[in-house]
Design a protein around this motif. Structure first.
Motif, PDB file in Angstrom:
ATOM      1  N   GLY A 126       0.729  -1.256   0.000  1.00  0.00           N
ATOM      2  CA  GLY A 126       0.000   0.000   0.000  1.00  0.00           C
ATOM      3  C   GLY A 126       0.753   1.297   0.000  1.00  0.00           C
ATOM      4  O   GLY A 126       0.186   2.314   0.369  1.00  0.00           O
ATOM      5  N   LEU A 127       2.034   1.336  -0.405  1.00  0.00           N
ATOM      6  CA  LEU A 127       2.721   2.627  -0.427  1.00  0.00           C
ATOM      7  C   LEU A 127       2.013   3.604  -1.358  1.00  0.00           C
ATOM      8  O   LEU A 127       2.103   4.820  -1.167  1.00  0.00           O
ATOM      9  CB  LEU A 127       4.183   2.446  -0.852  1.00  0.00           C
ATOM     10  CG  LEU A 127       5.084   3.684  -0.735  1.00  0.00           C
ATOM     11  CD1 LEU A 127       5.174   4.160   0.705  1.00  0.00           C
ATOM     12  CD2 LEU A 127       6.470   3.393  -1.295  1.00  0.00           C
ATOM     13  N   ASP A 128       1.282   3.091  -2.347  1.00  0.00           N
ATOM     14  CA  ASP A 128       0.554   3.967  -3.264  1.00  0.00           C
ATOM     15  C   ASP A 128      -0.620   4.663  -2.579  1.00  0.00           C
ATOM     16  O   ASP A 128      -1.191   5.610  -3.122  1.00  0.00           O
ATOM     17  CB  ASP A 128       0.066   3.196  -4.489  1.00  0.00           C
ATOM     18  CG  ASP A 128      -0.846   2.022  -4.143  1.00  0.00           C
ATOM     19  OD1 ASP A 128      -0.984   1.694  -2.943  1.00  0.00           O
ATOM     20  OD2 ASP A 128      -1.414   1.433  -5.079  1.00  0.00           O
ATOM     21  N   ARG A 129      -0.979   4.226  -1.365  1.00  0.00           N
ATOM     22  CA  ARG A 129      -2.050   4.896  -0.611  1.00  0.00           C
ATOM     23  C   ARG A 129      -1.525   6.005   0.279  1.00  0.00           C
ATOM     24  O   ARG A 129      -2.300   6.675   0.958  1.00  0.00           O
ATOM     25  CB  ARG A 129      -2.808   3.861   0.245  1.00  0.00           C
ATOM     26  CG  ARG A 129      -3.638   2.885  -0.568  1.00  0.00           C
ATOM     27  CD  ARG A 129      -4.419   1.919   0.320  1.00  0.00           C
ATOM     28  NE  ARG A 129      -3.558   0.880   0.887  1.00  0.00           N
ATOM     29  CZ  ARG A 129      -3.220   0.792   2.155  1.00  0.00           C
ATOM     30  NH1 ARG A 129      -3.672   1.685   3.031  1.00  0.00           N
ATOM     31  NH2 ARG A 129      -2.439  -0.184   2.584  1.00  0.00           N
ATOM     32  N   TYR A 130      -0.204   6.218   0.290  1.00  0.00           N
ATOM     33  CA  TYR A 130       0.382   7.274   1.114  1.00  0.00           C
ATOM     34  C   TYR A 130       0.555   8.548   0.296  1.00  0.00           C
ATOM     35  O   TYR A 130       1.116   8.535  -0.802  1.00  0.00           O
ATOM     36  CB  TYR A 130       1.737   6.849   1.676  1.00  0.00           C
ATOM     37  CG  TYR A 130       2.502   8.013   2.286  1.00  0.00           C
ATOM     38  CD1 TYR A 130       1.994   8.697   3.394  1.00  0.00           C
ATOM     39  CD2 TYR A 130       3.695   8.450   1.734  1.00  0.00           C
ATOM     40  CE1 TYR A 130       2.669   9.777   3.945  1.00  0.00           C
ATOM     41  CE2 TYR A 130       4.384   9.527   2.279  1.00  0.00           C
ATOM     42  CZ  TYR A 130       3.869  10.189   3.381  1.00  0.00           C
ATOM     43  OH  TYR A 130       4.525  11.258   3.907  1.00  0.00           O
ATOM     44  N   THR A 160       1.482  16.549  -0.931  1.00  0.00           N
ATOM     45  CA  THR A 160       2.726  16.186  -1.612  1.00  0.00           C
ATOM     46  C   THR A 160       2.723  14.722  -2.052  1.00  0.00           C
ATOM     47  O   THR A 160       3.390  13.873  -1.461  1.00  0.00           O
ATOM     48  CB  THR A 160       3.934  16.454  -0.694  1.00  0.00           C
ATOM     49  OG1 THR A 160       3.822  15.633   0.486  1.00  0.00           O
ATOM     50  CG2 THR A 160       3.998  17.908  -0.283  1.00  0.00           C
ATOM     51  N   PRO A 161       2.002  14.402  -3.119  1.00  0.00           N
ATOM     52  CA  PRO A 161       2.011  13.025  -3.611  1.00  0.00           C
ATOM     53  C   PRO A 161       3.378  12.641  -4.170  1.00  0.00           C
ATOM     54  O   PRO A 161       4.128  13.494  -4.638  1.00  0.00           O
ATOM     55  CB  PRO A 161       0.950  13.041  -4.711  1.00  0.00           C
ATOM     56  CG  PRO A 161       0.869  14.466  -5.148  1.00  0.00           C
ATOM     57  CD  PRO A 161       1.156  15.286  -3.925  1.00  0.00           C
ATOM     58  N   ARG A 166      -1.780   6.991  -5.543  1.00  0.00           N
ATOM     59  CA  ARG A 166      -3.025   6.782  -6.270  1.00  0.00           C
ATOM     60  C   ARG A 166      -3.842   8.072  -6.313  1.00  0.00           C
ATOM     61  O   ARG A 166      -3.872   8.827  -5.330  1.00  0.00           O
ATOM     62  CB  ARG A 166      -3.857   5.680  -5.595  1.00  0.00           C
ATOM     63  CG  ARG A 166      -3.335   4.307  -5.873  1.00  0.00           C
ATOM     64  CD  ARG A 166      -3.978   3.202  -5.073  1.00  0.00           C
ATOM     65  NE  ARG A 166      -5.293   3.440  -4.500  1.00  0.00           N
ATOM     66  CZ  ARG A 166      -5.945   2.540  -3.760  1.00  0.00           C
ATOM     67  NH1 ARG A 166      -5.387   1.357  -3.516  1.00  0.00           N
ATOM     68  NH2 ARG A 166      -7.125   2.819  -3.266  1.00  0.00           N
ATOM     69  N   PRO A 167      -4.528   8.340  -7.428  1.00  0.00           N
ATOM     70  CA  PRO A 167      -5.347   9.556  -7.511  1.00  0.00           C
ATOM     71  C   PRO A 167      -6.409   9.655  -6.423  1.00  0.00           C
ATOM     72  O   PRO A 167      -6.679  10.751  -5.918  1.00  0.00           O
ATOM     73  CB  PRO A 167      -5.981   9.454  -8.907  1.00  0.00           C
ATOM     74  CG  PRO A 167      -5.038   8.617  -9.699  1.00  0.00           C
ATOM     75  CD  PRO A 167      -4.476   7.617  -8.718  1.00  0.00           C
ATOM     76  N   ASP A 168      -7.012   8.522  -6.037  1.00  0.00           N
ATOM     77  CA  ASP A 168      -8.040   8.591  -5.004  1.00  0.00           C
ATOM     78  C   ASP A 168      -7.447   8.944  -3.645  1.00  0.00           C
ATOM     79  O   ASP A 168      -8.090   9.610  -2.824  1.00  0.00           O
ATOM     80  CB  ASP A 168      -8.841   7.294  -4.926  1.00  0.00           C
ATOM     81  CG  ASP A 168      -7.978   6.079  -4.621  1.00  0.00           C
ATOM     82  OD1 ASP A 168      -6.781   6.092  -4.955  1.00  0.00           O
ATOM     83  OD2 ASP A 168      -8.510   5.103  -4.048  1.00  0.00           O
TER      84      ASP A 168
END
Length: 379
Positions: A126-130, A160-161, A166-168
């Motif tokens: 889930g690093l893409d959820r950070y 700061t993505p 993830r866009p959401d």
């Protein structure tokens, strides 16, 4: 009734920032769960109405708003508000514990937090959820007792993505900022760190250095201190341990700016030392002062307006109960909006000087109203 923007948010870290986020979310009807390694911070935050605890109360007699919350229900968002040195570990743990939630933080440095999170979450999900976050608000005070629901109202909130966000998840952090009353500003982690080195970290060091000079000043000299010195040194009262962590995490851009500032200070000192050598040194000194005035004018004012659109009107305020309220009432009755206010109380005097900042176009009406009500306007 409007639906809350989130079903449930977990806030990990019930200090000043975490508790303020929780209070702002509760203001919008969001269910908030709180965690903190310090039971005392957790009790205070819960007693303020910031949410309910995830962990059990220390004893059944504690007023913590009930027992631990059930984490089996879906969580939309996790907000991490722990000290910088612990961010990476706690963010990585939150990604693993809440596999359906977006995770953000409110730390002051983003690149280091992202690198630490990558190091701790490389084998996990889930690093893409950070998505990193940093509300540009705070206080020289610390702890949940200093927290306020309106702390972020009208303030910038850096979102700061990283390249894998993830866009959401980005949208969730953007919504968090708006729900807390702030306006989101999207930057990369590196861009953020360069920006805050100038607008936050350098001023902290400069304030601290000036305040440090006061430790050896004669008491008789400090009696002369006015609002200018208090303005410059106010943020020096921040937590030294916290600021050690922040500055260490953003060391390179802060050090670069400090060297540049030091070079400019040396130049001013040199010009003062050679002031008798002719007009050249004074001209250089004047240029330095003019450059500073130009920099101040670049700062955005209220609602993004240029600061020169507002003018100060200094009013002598008797040091008696109710006088400030009476002044504000008289200004409001005149139909004038106060854009900003500053109060300077000089020691050993029965009055203070209040600077009312108003739009330039309203100054004549304000002066007429103040004179009508018998206020002593200076300047």
């Amino acid at each position: 009734m409007t639906e809350p923007p989130f079903r449930r948010v977990v806030v990990i870290g019930a200090g000043l920032m975490g508790t303020s986020v929780a209070l702002a979310l509760r203001r919008s009807g969001v269910e908030v769960l709180l965690e903190d390694a310090d039971p005392g911070n957790l009790r205070v935050a819960v007693s303020l109405g910031a949410g309910v605890p995830v962990t059990p109360p220390v004893s059944s007699g504690d007023a913590t708003g009930g027992g631990p919350a059930d984490l089996s229900d879906p969580t939309d968002l996790v907000v991490v508000g722990v000290p910088p040195a612990a961010l990476g570990t706690v963010i990585a743990e939150a990604l693993a514990r809440f596999p359906a939630a977006a995770v953000t933080d409110v730390g002051s440095v983003k690149a280091a937090a992202l690198a630490d999170t990558r190091a701790h979450a490389s084998a996990g999900p889930g690093l893409d959820r950070y998505v990193g976050g940093h509300p540009m608000a705070g206080s020289e005070q610390s702890g949940p007792l200093a927290a306020r629901a309106d702390l972020f109202d009208g303030r910038a909130w850096a979102v700061t993505p990283h390249v894998d966000s993830r866009p959401d998840a980005v949208a969730a952090v953007d919504q968090l900022a708006r729900t807390c009353g702030a306006f989101p500003v999207q930057l990369s982690p590196g861009e953020h760190d360069e920006a805050v080195a100038l607008v936050s970290h350098l001023p902290q060091v400069a304030s601290t250095v000036v305040a440090g000079l006061l430790t050896t000043a004669a008491e008789g000299h400090l009696v002369l201190a006015g609002q200018g010195l208090r303005d410059v040194t106010r943020i020096a009262g921040g937590d030294p341990e916290l600021w050690t962590q922040i500055l260490s995490a953003n060391a390179e851009p802060v050090a670069r700016l400090l060297h540049e500032a030091a070079d400019n200070l040396h130049r001013v000192a040199h010009n003062l030392e050679k002031r008798d050598a002719g007009e050249a040194g004074l001209a250089d000194l004047r240029n330095s002062l003019e450059r500073g005035a130009t920099g101040v004018r670049r700062l955005p004012g209220k609602h993004g307006a240029r600061p020169e659109a507002f003018s100060p009107v200094p009013v002598l305020l008797p040091d008696r109960p109710g006088e400030l309220a009476r002044l504000f009432a008289d200004v409001g009755a005149a139909g004038v909006n106060i854009e900003d206010v500053r109060i300077d109380h000089s020691p050993n005097t029965p009055a203070g000087l209040v600077e009312l900042w108003v739009h330039q176009d309203t100054v004549p009406a304000l002066l007429e109203a103040l004179a009508h009500h018998g206020w002593d306007v200076h300047g």
